[in-house]
Motif scaffolding. Sequence first.
Motif, short mmCIF file in Angstrom:
data_model
loop_
_atom_site.label_atom_id
_atom_site.label_comp_id
_atom_site.label_asym_id
_atom_site.label_seq_id
_atom_site.Cartn_x
_atom_site.Cartn_y
_atom_site.Cartn_z
N ASP A 60 4.88 3.88 -6.45
CA ASP A 60 5.39 4.95 -5.58
C ASP A 60 4.48 5.71 -4.80
N ARG A 61 3.32 5.98 -5.50
CA ARG A 61 2.10 6.58 -4.65
C ARG A 61 1.74 5.92 -3.57
N LYS A 62 1.75 4.59 -3.61
CA LYS A 62 1.35 3.62 -2.49
C LYS A 62 2.66 3.60 -1.43
N ASN A 104 3.60 0.88 -19.98
CA ASN A 104 3.21 0.10 -18.83
C ASN A 104 4.04 0.09 -17.59
N LEU A 105 5.27 -0.38 -17.79
CA LEU A 105 5.97 -0.41 -16.43
C LEU A 105 6.45 0.93 -15.73
N ARG A 106 6.39 1.70 -16.52
CA ARG A 106 6.64 3.24 -15.83
C ARG A 106 5.47 3.59 -15.11
N ASN A 107 4.24 3.32 -15.69
CA ASN A 107 2.91 3.54 -15.02
C ASN A 107 2.74 2.61 -13.66
N ARG A 108 3.18 1.42 -13.86
CA ARG A 108 3.08 0.50 -12.69
C ARG A 108 4.22 1.05 -11.47
N LEU A 145 2.27 4.64 2.33
CA LEU A 145 2.64 3.82 3.56
C LEU A 145 3.45 4.45 4.39
N LEU A 146 4.64 5.03 3.86
CA LEU A 146 5.43 5.67 4.71
C LEU A 146 5.16 6.72 5.67
N ASN A 147 3.96 7.52 4.88
CA ASN A 147 3.56 8.70 5.84
C ASN A 147 2.46 8.07 6.68
N GLN A 148 2.17 6.87 6.62
CA GLN A 148 1.21 6.19 7.54
C GLN A 148 1.89 5.83 8.80
N ARG A 149 3.22 5.16 8.39
CA ARG A 149 3.88 4.63 9.40
C ARG A 149 4.40 5.84 10.23
N ALA A 150 5.03 7.09 9.66
CA ALA A 150 5.49 8.03 10.42
C ALA A 150 4.25 8.83 11.36
N THR A 151 3.28 8.67 10.79
CA THR A 151 2.00 9.03 11.57
C THR A 151 1.92 7.93 12.98
N CYS A 152 2.10 6.80 12.78
CA CYS A 152 1.80 5.83 13.85
C CYS A 152 3.07 6.35 14.92
N ALA A 153 4.27 6.43 14.31
CA ALA A 153 5.44 6.70 14.99
C ALA A 153 5.32 7.93 15.91
#
Length: 79
Positions: A16-18, A7-11, A22-30
């Motif tokens: 990680d997917r999120k 369960n912890l590994r799945n979490r 989010l990092l890619n969304q930030r990079a797009t804004c930058a």
Amino acid sequence: MAQDLANLRNRIDELDRKIVDLLNQRATCATSIGEIKRKDGAPIYVPKREQEVFERVESLNQGPLSKDCILSVYRELMS
């Protein structure tokens, strides 16, 4: 115990997917900000703004990651 570990590994996988999204969304804004600055002839690198970002993310950090860890991630993001 094995189920707890799974369960912890799945979490972690879900987080990680999120995080990557989010990092890619930030990079797009930058990137968009950079394009606007280029059109306007404004400087791309603004040390004061970079420092503001560092101070803001440092203040948001509630641990357990260290200040240095968070700042390292953001230095890499903004490089």
